[in-house]
Structures are given as structure tokens and as C-alpha cells.
Scaffold this motif. Structure first.
Motif, PDB file in Angstrom:
ATOM      1  N   ASP A 105      21.364  28.689  18.032  1.00 35.88           N
ATOM      2  CA  ASP A 105      20.520  29.752  17.488  1.00 35.88           C
ATOM      3  C   ASP A 105      19.334  30.063  18.395  1.00 35.88           C
ATOM      4  O   ASP A 105      18.832  31.199  18.397  1.00 35.88           O
ATOM      5  CB  ASP A 105      20.009  29.356  16.095  1.00 35.88           C
ATOM      6  CG  ASP A 105      21.141  29.232  15.079  1.00 35.88           C
ATOM      7  OD1 ASP A 105      22.226  29.795  15.350  1.00 35.88           O
ATOM      8  OD2 ASP A 105      20.936  28.556  14.050  1.00 35.88           O
ATOM      9  N   ASP A 106      18.871  29.070  19.151  1.00 35.85           N
ATOM     10  CA  ASP A 106      17.699  29.274  20.013  1.00 35.85           C
ATOM     11  C   ASP A 106      17.995  28.698  21.399  1.00 35.85           C
ATOM     12  O   ASP A 106      17.714  27.536  21.683  1.00 35.85           O
ATOM     13  CB  ASP A 106      16.472  28.585  19.416  1.00 35.85           C
ATOM     14  CG  ASP A 106      15.221  28.806  20.257  1.00 35.85           C
ATOM     15  OD1 ASP A 106      15.291  29.560  21.245  1.00 35.85           O
ATOM     16  OD2 ASP A 106      14.175  28.219  19.919  1.00 35.85           O
ATOM     17  N   PRO A 107      18.588  29.496  22.314  1.00 34.58           N
ATOM     18  CA  PRO A 107      18.963  29.001  23.640  1.00 34.58           C
ATOM     19  C   PRO A 107      17.781  28.495  24.465  1.00 34.58           C
ATOM     20  O   PRO A 107      17.979  27.753  25.429  1.00 34.58           O
ATOM     21  CB  PRO A 107      19.606  30.227  24.303  1.00 34.58           C
ATOM     22  CG  PRO A 107      20.067  31.086  23.166  1.00 34.58           C
ATOM     23  CD  PRO A 107      19.036  30.892  22.088  1.00 34.58           C
ATOM     24  N   THR A 108      16.556  28.884  24.097  1.00 34.22           N
ATOM     25  CA  THR A 108      15.384  28.405  24.863  1.00 34.22           C
ATOM     26  C   THR A 108      14.923  27.013  24.427  1.00 34.22           C
ATOM     27  O   THR A 108      14.039  26.430  25.056  1.00 34.22           O
ATOM     28  CB  THR A 108      14.208  29.379  24.712  1.00 34.22           C
ATOM     29  OG1 THR A 108      13.756  29.380  23.346  1.00 34.22           O
ATOM     30  CG2 THR A 108      14.618  30.787  25.128  1.00 34.22           C
ATOM     31  N   SER A 121      18.653  14.000  21.216  1.00 34.68           N
ATOM     32  CA  SER A 121      17.434  14.802  21.104  1.00 34.68           C
ATOM     33  C   SER A 121      16.872  14.901  19.696  1.00 34.68           C
ATOM     34  O   SER A 121      15.701  15.252  19.514  1.00 34.68           O
ATOM     35  CB  SER A 121      17.698  16.211  21.629  1.00 34.68           C
ATOM     36  OG  SER A 121      18.515  16.935  20.712  1.00 34.68           O
ATOM     37  N   GLY A 122      17.709  14.636  18.697  1.00 34.74           N
ATOM     38  CA  GLY A 122      17.263  14.813  17.318  1.00 34.74           C
ATOM     39  C   GLY A 122      17.509  16.220  16.781  1.00 34.74           C
ATOM     40  O   GLY A 122      17.302  16.481  15.589  1.00 34.74           O
ATOM     41  N   TYR A 123      17.956  17.138  17.645  1.00 35.21           N
ATOM     42  CA  TYR A 123      18.274  18.505  17.222  1.00 35.21           C
ATOM     43  C   TYR A 123      19.792  18.663  17.173  1.00 35.21           C
ATOM     44  O   TYR A 123      20.512  18.175  18.051  1.00 35.21           O
ATOM     45  CB  TYR A 123      17.687  19.528  18.199  1.00 35.21           C
ATOM     46  CG  TYR A 123      16.174  19.499  18.286  1.00 35.21           C
ATOM     47  CD1 TYR A 123      15.403  20.176  17.351  1.00 35.21           C
ATOM     48  CD2 TYR A 123      15.528  18.801  19.315  1.00 35.21           C
ATOM     49  CE1 TYR A 123      14.000  20.152  17.435  1.00 35.21           C
ATOM     50  CE2 TYR A 123      14.141  18.773  19.410  1.00 35.21           C
ATOM     51  CZ  TYR A 123      13.386  19.446  18.462  1.00 35.21           C
ATOM     52  OH  TYR A 123      12.021  19.424  18.546  1.00 35.21           O
ATOM     53  N   ASN A 124      20.307  19.396  16.140  1.00 33.12           N
ATOM     54  CA  ASN A 124      21.757  19.554  16.000  1.00 33.12           C
ATOM     55  C   ASN A 124      22.249  20.726  16.847  1.00 33.12           C
ATOM     56  O   ASN A 124      21.454  21.564  17.312  1.00 33.12           O
ATOM     57  CB  ASN A 124      22.150  19.718  14.528  1.00 33.12           C
ATOM     58  CG  ASN A 124      21.497  20.933  13.897  1.00 33.12           C
ATOM     59  OD1 ASN A 124      21.498  22.027  14.466  1.00 33.12           O
ATOM     60  ND2 ASN A 124      20.949  20.752  12.693  1.00 33.12           N
ATOM     61  N   PRO A 125      23.552  20.836  17.058  1.00 33.66           N
ATOM     62  CA  PRO A 125      24.090  21.905  17.915  1.00 33.66           C
ATOM     63  C   PRO A 125      23.712  23.302  17.446  1.00 33.66           C
ATOM     64  O   PRO A 125      23.467  24.194  18.266  1.00 33.66           O
ATOM     65  CB  PRO A 125      25.597  21.672  17.849  1.00 33.66           C
ATOM     66  CG  PRO A 125      25.753  20.228  17.524  1.00 33.66           C
ATOM     67  CD  PRO A 125      24.607  19.891  16.633  1.00 33.66           C
ATOM     68  N   MET A 154      27.943  23.276  22.758  1.00 28.21           N
ATOM     69  CA  MET A 154      26.941  22.206  22.669  1.00 28.21           C
ATOM     70  C   MET A 154      27.596  21.042  21.927  1.00 28.21           C
ATOM     71  O   MET A 154      28.028  21.185  20.778  1.00 28.21           O
ATOM     72  CB  MET A 154      25.709  22.697  21.913  1.00 28.21           C
ATOM     73  CG  MET A 154      24.594  21.670  21.786  1.00 28.21           C
ATOM     74  SD  MET A 154      23.684  21.350  23.305  1.00 28.21           S
ATOM     75  CE  MET A 154      23.009  22.979  23.647  1.00 28.21           C
ATOM     76  N   SER A 155      27.708  19.887  22.595  1.00 34.52           N
ATOM     77  CA  SER A 155      28.427  18.766  21.981  1.00 34.52           C
ATOM     78  C   SER A 155      27.587  18.112  20.888  1.00 34.52           C
ATOM     79  O   SER A 155      26.351  18.165  20.921  1.00 34.52           O
ATOM     80  CB  SER A 155      28.790  17.729  23.046  1.00 34.52           C
ATOM     81  OG  SER A 155      27.650  17.015  23.463  1.00 34.52           O
ATOM     82  N   PRO A 156      28.242  17.490  19.915  1.00 30.96           N
ATOM     83  CA  PRO A 156      27.515  16.835  18.816  1.00 30.96           C
ATOM     84  C   PRO A 156      26.559  15.740  19.278  1.00 30.96           C
ATOM     85  O   PRO A 156      25.609  15.405  18.569  1.00 30.96           O
ATOM     86  CB  PRO A 156      28.641  16.261  17.949  1.00 30.96           C
ATOM     87  CG  PRO A 156      29.830  17.092  18.259  1.00 30.96           C
ATOM     88  CD  PRO A 156      29.704  17.452  19.703  1.00 30.96           C
ATOM     89  N   SER A 157      26.786  15.157  20.470  1.00 28.57           N
ATOM     90  CA  SER A 157      25.905  14.087  20.950  1.00 28.57           C
ATOM     91  C   SER A 157      24.473  14.553  21.166  1.00 28.57           C
ATOM     92  O   SER A 157      23.565  13.728  21.297  1.00 28.57           O
ATOM     93  CB  SER A 157      26.440  13.498  22.260  1.00 28.57           C
ATOM     94  OG  SER A 157      27.620  12.758  22.039  1.00 28.57           O
ATOM     95  N   CYS A 158      24.258  15.878  21.212  1.00 33.34           N
ATOM     96  CA  CYS A 158      22.895  16.376  21.408  1.00 33.34           C
ATOM     97  C   CYS A 158      21.965  15.894  20.297  1.00 33.34           C
ATOM     98  O   CYS A 158      20.784  15.627  20.531  1.00 33.34           O
ATOM     99  CB  CYS A 158      22.893  17.897  21.480  1.00 33.34           C
ATOM    100  SG  CYS A 158      23.332  18.715  19.929  1.00 33.34           S
ATOM    101  N   GLU A 159      22.497  15.759  19.082  1.00 33.01           N
ATOM    102  CA  GLU A 159      21.653  15.345  17.958  1.00 33.01           C
ATOM    103  C   GLU A 159      21.283  13.870  18.066  1.00 33.01           C
ATOM    104  O   GLU A 159      20.154  13.477  17.755  1.00 33.01           O
ATOM    105  CB  GLU A 159      22.366  15.625  16.639  1.00 33.01           C
ATOM    106  CG  GLU A 159      21.488  15.387  15.412  1.00 33.01           C
ATOM    107  CD  GLU A 159      22.085  15.971  14.146  1.00 33.01           C
ATOM    108  OE1 GLU A 159      21.397  15.922  13.115  1.00 33.01           O
ATOM    109  OE2 GLU A 159      23.224  16.472  14.193  1.00 33.01           O
TER     110      GLU A 159
END
Length: 712
Positions: free
Chosen positions: A200-203, A191-195, A183-188
Motif C-alpha cells: 500500500d505504501d511503496p515508500t 521489520s514488524g510490518y506486513n506485506p 513482498m515475501s511474508p518474512s518482511c513482517e
């Protein structure tokens, strides 16, 4: 051990090489510059590259082909490759690079910080690699530790090739079992959520997708038949509950042995793009000034109303509204006030109609209203009357009170096939009829109105044919001196001798010629013929040398910038002295734009001709403008002359016109004299000249010549 590592930079443009050199200067990097793929291949034996920065589009061997060469050699196949190119970032280009083992793909112009960061990552990695290799050489006895280091290094390099940690896009590597490998750092940022939260929660990724978009997202992820160029736009709710639009592409990942290793997806935040698309769609379908639907959206809604009416057996109506004399507001107060008044009228219309109805602006001073869901046809007229009356309400704009009227045409329809375009056009035809009947009226459409339009089109074609065939000819009505009855001159009138219909009434063809612009060509022809005839009479009869010829100038002709030039050319070609020509322009025409009229009249007056204001008393001339107009005569409209015997107040009107004209040193001509009583009254009022059936009807050229001959 030296910290300097080799970096290969390949680009066929010197300026790009210098740019990259400037960006990476001062970072313990030995930049080896190559202007072609062949130069790059020649340098491989002398350098140990930490990373290769390759341009794609190059003459000869391109960047993709060079990457294949590097991957085909055991010595260079592990060199990390970053493509830097200006070609379109289509997915087929992106994944083509990744298939060749590229670790990233940068688009020119590249951000300096991004390039430095990515290059330094691989430089540091290479330094660690060299350090590890040095340690390995020193610790050859520790075979187990060396093998473990090599495995770790290989896994690290493979991960870097698959996903770049610092890519701007949100990159995810889904395993075969649905778990998340990466999961790349750009997700945060997106989306506001960190990698770690996604790991920890694939769903979590599915839970933040908008519920209406989740089925499509799951189908897109699992569809192995999709190619790399397909993309999916979907919505997510970020950690702050803000709705965002993402665009996603997918790519199946295979290992070095061809084994399936899951799916890689790249997602980009396209919220701004979606917002711009919505704004563009709104502007395409709405009026920019009032925000109302425009004609295209209105017609679409009329079509939808027709479908609903067919199901409910109800009635609906389309109104075409034109504001009366709105142009005068713009001319007097300026477009800023006019725009504010237009917005106020739009608001007034929206307040008047029901929530289910639609108000649209077609442009300029025209609106459309769609009235829907009417149970009885008779109910429509009451709703239209409310709309008509609402427009008449006084509106305040910048301290000015405006009361605007409107001409409304409409058509009613119910179940059955209805063409939306035709219905709007029919309402417009009815509105034009309302204008012709005197404005501020409501007119319902009937089929005969369209027949009138067709007749106008047929008349236009017939006029074009008649002009080519030379069917128009001048007739001449004598003008006499009221003091002694001597011949003063002639007024030229246009007659159409139709081969099938005979003489066509001017009231039938002149308005069509004026509307279509054919009056300009027709007017010039009649003017030229009149001047030619008068000059012929002057050469033939001594009594004709002091006569003048009057020719009417239409509104379209008067607005032509080349009018004075055309008149001068005709005088030169016919030889008629300018003093023998009089042009008559109606009072209404000269007052349409008084300032422009002064300029046009001055240009005509410089030719030496006479100028007369025709139909005087029917318009709205002011004394100030009459003083500015370089005119010689006024012609009293026949309506005043013919009512002098039955309405004594008209005698006083004529007296006032004559006295005013004489005070301005203008001569006065009265038209429409039919009785001796009218002649005597005009003479007693000191009117100078007159014309009418008392003296003669309009005559064809031969009979007019006899009139000249007999006047000697």
C-alpha cells in the motif's frame, strides 16, 4: 482422481535419500529416488513430477546441469526445482540456481518443516494443475475458460520460480517503475510490518532505513554494474523502533523473452552477527579483565595524540607503570584476589586521570597512561605525581587492605614526528630504570638508557662468543679453619679473560649472563672445571685429600630441574668424591620458592655433596625453613664482617647467626676477612671457617696449586 503426486529426489548419497524420504513420508507423495542425474532422466517418461528436489554436487552430471536438461525439454521445463545442497550459500550459487528456473535453494542440513512446507506447496499446486487439466478435458467446449486457466497457471508458476513465499530471507521484487511486484511474508518477522503495508505504501521501505545508510542503499539498488556477489549491510528501524542490521543482495530479473522485469533483492537479519563483530573488535582492542584499552589500542591513541599535538603545539606524555611486588599478592592470596585488586587499581587510575587521558593495561601488572593536551611541559610532572600517589592509596579487597607502590617511566613529546611504538618502548626502558633504582620511583626517559640496553645486547653476544672460545676460567680463594689457620678448602670464582679488554669484572658480565640464561651453561662449565682441578690436586698432594671445593650456584641454575642430574654426571666424569664438593646457593634464591627449594636441595643432598647457604643475613630466611633445608653450612655475608670493627651491633648479629647455626648443627663460614681484628672477633664468636684477603685473594689455578703444596 488420486491425490498422490510424483516427487523426484536426486542425490548421490543414500543416507540423504533416506533422510528426505523420512521427512516427506505420509503426505500423499510418490517419492521417486535417483542416485544420479542419468537415473533421473530415465524416469521422466514414466512420471509426472510435481517438484524436483536436486542435489548440486554430484559425480558426472551435477544438479545445475540436470536442471538445464529439464528446462531444455518441453515436457519437463515447467517442473519446479528446489536445490538442496551443502555447498556455501554464496550469492553466485544462489542466483545460478534461480537463473536455471529454480524456485528455492535449501542448505543442508535442511529443516524438516521447511522442506515439508515447500514440497507440499508444489504438490498441492500440481494436484490443482491435474485437476484443472481434468476439468479442461471435460470442458473442451469452454475454450475461453481453458485459456484463462492456462494463463493464470503460467503466471502462478513464474511467480513461484522468482520468489519463494516461505523463504527465510526477506524477498522483494521491485518493478521497473519502482513499484513492488512481490513482498515475501518474512518482511513482517524482520521489520514488524506486513506485506500489505509495503504494498500500500511503496515508500515505507525507504522510510525505515537509517538515514545515514539510505544514500548507500539507493545507490546499491540503482547500480546496474554490480555483480551478484556484491552485498550491502545497512540498518533499519523496525516497527518497534529497534535498530536492526540487514545484509542485502540484488539481482536483475528478465522474462522468458529477455525483457527487463525489475530487480529482486534478498535481505537477511544480521543483527546478531554485527553484535558479535563488535564484541570481537572490543575484545581485540581491550583487556579482558579490566576492560581498559590494550597495548595495540593504546599505541594507536598515542599516534593520534601526536597528530593533535602537532596541530595545537601542545605537549603529551606516555607513562609505563609497573606495580611493585604485585606477584606476592597472587602468591599469598591467590589469583582471584589478585584479579580483584588489579581491577580496583584500574578504576583508581581512571578516576585520577583527566577525561581526555587514556589508561591502558598491557598485561600482568603493567599499565600505560597517555596524558594529552598539556599546555606547558612543566605541568606534566605534577600530573604524573598525582597518578603515582593514587596507586599508593590503600585498597580493600575481600576484607584485606592492600597498599601497592609502582615504578613509573615516562617520556614527553610535542610537535614533530613521533613514533608511537618507540615512545611506549622508551617509557618502558625508563620504568626498568626506576625498578633498578629501588622501585616506587618516577624516572623520565633519556637516550643514554637505550644505550644501556644496546650495551646489554652487545654483552650478550660477546658472552656467547666467549663461551665458544673458552675464555672463562675458575679462580680459587682459600678457606681456612679459624681455630688453627689450616687450609679447609677453596671457593671457586669465575673470571673472564677477554682477549681485548683483559680481565672483565664479574659485576659486569654475571648479571647479563643471569638475565639471558647463559649463566646455566657457564655455571656447568665452571663446576666441571673446578671438580676436575680439585681431583687432580687430591691425586697429587696428600694434604689435598681432605679439602673441599665450593662452587656458587646461580638462581637460573638452581631453578633447572636437571641440576642434580648434571652435578651427578660431573662427579662421575671427574672422579671427585661427592663429599669433597660443596654447592653454595644464596639465601635470597632458596627463599624465592621455599617449598620448591626443599625438593631441589633434597635431590642434591642425595648425591652426598655438602650444601651451603651463601650471603646469609641479607635475605629473609625463617627458622622453620632453615630446619627443613638439608644444608651443612651458612656463610655470613661480608657486609656484616667488615662492619664489626666500626658498628658493634654487627658483632651481635654475627653472634646470633653463629649460635643459631650451631643450634641447627650447621658450620659457619665468614667471608670478606681483611684484618686480624676481624679474624680474632670471629674466632671469639666461635665462627668455624673464614676466607678473605687476610689469607689470600682469589688465585688462578697454578697459584692455587702452590697454596695447596705449601700447606703440606
Amino acid at each position: 482422481m488420486s491425490e498422490i503426486v510424483d516427487v523426484l529426489v536426486v542425490d548421490d548419497e543414500q543416507i540423504n535419500l533416506r533422510l528426505i524420504k523420512g521427512i516427506l513420508k505420509g503426505y500423499d507423495l510418490n517419492l521417486v529416488m535417483a542416485e544420479s542425474a542419468s537415473q533421473a532422466l530415465e524416469s521422466l517418461e514414466d512420471h509426472d513430477y510435481a517438484v524436483a528436489l536436486l542435489d548440486v554436487m554430484m559425480p558426472g552430471m551435477n544438479g545445475f546441469e540436470l536442471a538445464e536438461e529439464l528446462r531444455s525439454s518441453e515436457a519437463t521445463k515447467h517442473i519446479p526445482i528446489i536445490f538442496i545442497t551443502a555447498i556455501s550459500k554464496e550469492q553466485r550459487h544462489i542466483f545460478r540456481g534461480y537463473e536455471l528456473g529454480a524456485v528455492d535453494y535449501l542448505i543442508k542440513p535442511v529443516e524438516p518443516e521447511v522442506l515439508r512446507g515447500k514440497t507440499n506447496i508444489f504438490a498441492d499446486l500440481h494436484r490443482k494443475k491435474r485437476s484443472l487439466e481434468e476439468t479442461t478435458r471435460r470442458l473442451e467446449a469452454t475454450v475461453a475458460e481453458l485459456e484463462a486457466s492456462q494463463v493464470a497457471l503460467k503466471e502462478s508458476e513464474q511467480r513461484y520460480r522468482m520468489v519463494a513465499d516461505y523463504n527465510y530471507d526477506w524477498e522483494i521484487w521491485f518493478a521497473q517503475d519502482g513499484g513492488i511486484h512481490y513482498m515475501s511474508p518474512s518482511c513482517e518477522r524482520i521489520s514488524g510490518y506486513n506485506p500489505e503495508q509495503f504494498q500500500d505504501d511503496p515508500t515505507l521501505i525507504q522510510r525505515i532505513i537509517h538515514r545515514d545508510d539510505l544514500p548507500g542503499w539507493l545507490s546499491f539498488i540503482s547500480d546496474e554494474s554490480l555483480d551478484d556477489e556484491k552485498s550491502l549491510d545497512f540498518r533499519i528501524n523496525d516497527a518497534g523502533a529497534k535498530l536492526k542490521w540487514l545484509s542485502m543482495v540484488r539481482h536483475a530479473i528478465h522474462g522468458e523473452e529477455g525483457e527487463e522485469m525489475g530487480i529482486r533483492v534478498s535481505m537477511r537479519d544480521v543483527t546478531n552477527r554485527k553484535s558479535m563483530e563488535r564484541q570481537l573488535e572490543h575484545r581485540t582492542l581491550h583487556d579482558s579483565l579490566t576492560g581498559l584499552p590494550n597495548r595495540a589500542l593504546f599505541i594507536d591513541r598515542v599516534g593520534q595524540a601526536a597528530e593533535r599535538a602537532s596541530r595545537s603545539e601542545g605537549w603529551f606524555a606516555v607513562l609505563y607503570i609497573n606495580l611493585d611486588r604485585f606477584q606476592a599478592v597472587n602468591d599469598h592470596y591467590g589469583h582471584s584476589v589478585g584479579d580483584k585488586l588489579m581491577v580496583a587499581i584500574a578504576v583508581q587510575l581512571q578516576k585520577t586521570v583527566r577525561p581526555a587521558d587514556t589508561v591502558a593495561r598491557f598485561g600482568s601488572d603493567e599499565f600505560g597512561v597517555l596524558i594529552e593536551d598539556v599546555a606547558r611541559k612543566s605541568d606534566v610532572s605534577g600530573l604524573i605525581a598525582m597518578i603515582h600517589n593514587s596507586i599508593k592509596d590503600s585498597i580493600d579487597v575481600d576484607g584485606n587492605k592492600f597498599t601497592i607502590s609502582a615504578s613509573i617511566g615516562y617520556e614527553i613529546a610535542s610537535a614533530g614526528h613521533v613514533d608511537a611504538e618507540d615512545m611506549v618502548h622508551n617509557a618502558q626502558v625508563a620504568m626498568n630504570e626506576a625498578k633498578q633504582r629501588g622501585k616506587s620511583r618516577i624516572v623520565v626517559y633519556n637516550k643514554k638508557m637505550r644505550e644501556g640496553v644496546v650495551n646489554v645486547l652487545a654483552m650478550e653476544q660477546d658472552l656467547i662468543r666467549a663461551l665458544k672460545a673458552g675464555e672463562f676460567e675458575p679462580y680459587f680463594q682459600p678457606i681456612v679453619n679459624l681455630a688453627d689457620g689450616t687450609l679447609y678448602g677453596f671457593e671457586t670464582l669465575t673470571r673472564w679473560n677477554h682477549p681485548d679488554r683483559g680481565m672483565v669484572s664479574p659485576g659486569e658480565f654475571i648479571p647479563v649472563a643471569e638475565e639471558t640464561g647463559l649463566i646455566v651453561e657457564l655455571g656447568i662449565r665452571i663446576l666441571e672445571e673446578a671438580c676436575h682441578v680439585m681431583e687432580g690436586w687430591r691425586q697429587k698432594y696428600p694434604a689435598a685429600r681432605d679439602l673441599n671445593i665450593a662452587v656458587n650456584i646461580s638462581a637460573r641454575q638452581f631453578s633447572e630441574a636437571a641440576l642434580a642430574t648434571s652435578v651427578g654426571r660431573i662427579l662421575d666424569s671427574t672422579g671427585l668424591p661427592a663429599s669433597c664438593l660443596k654447592l653454595e646457593i644464596t639465601e635470597t634464591v632458596v627463599m624465592l620458592d621455599a617449598v620448591k627449594s626443599v625438593n631441589q636441595l633434597n635431590m642434591l643432598k642425595k648425591l652426598g655433596i655438602m650444601l651451603s647457604i651463601d650471603d646469609f643475613g641479607t635475605g629473609y630466611s625463617s627458622m622453620s625453613y632453615l630446619q627443613k633445608f638439608p644444608t651443612d653450612q651458612l656463610k655470613i655475608d661480608l657486609s656484616f664482617v667488615q662492619r664489626m670493627e666500626t658498628a658493634p651491633e654487627n658483632i651481635e648479629i654475627v653472634r646470633a647467626i653463629v649460635n643459631m647455626a650451631h643450634s641447627l648443627r650447621l658450620r659457619v663460614v665468614a667471608e670478606g676477612i681483611e684484618t686480624e681484628r676481624q679474624r680474632d672477633l670471629l674466632y671469639s664468636l666461635q665462627c668455624d671457617y673464614g676466607q678473605g684477603y687476610l689469607y689470600s685473594k682469589p688465585l688462578p689455578k697454578a697459584e692455587a696449586e702452590e697454596f695447596v703444596k705449601n700447606s703440606e
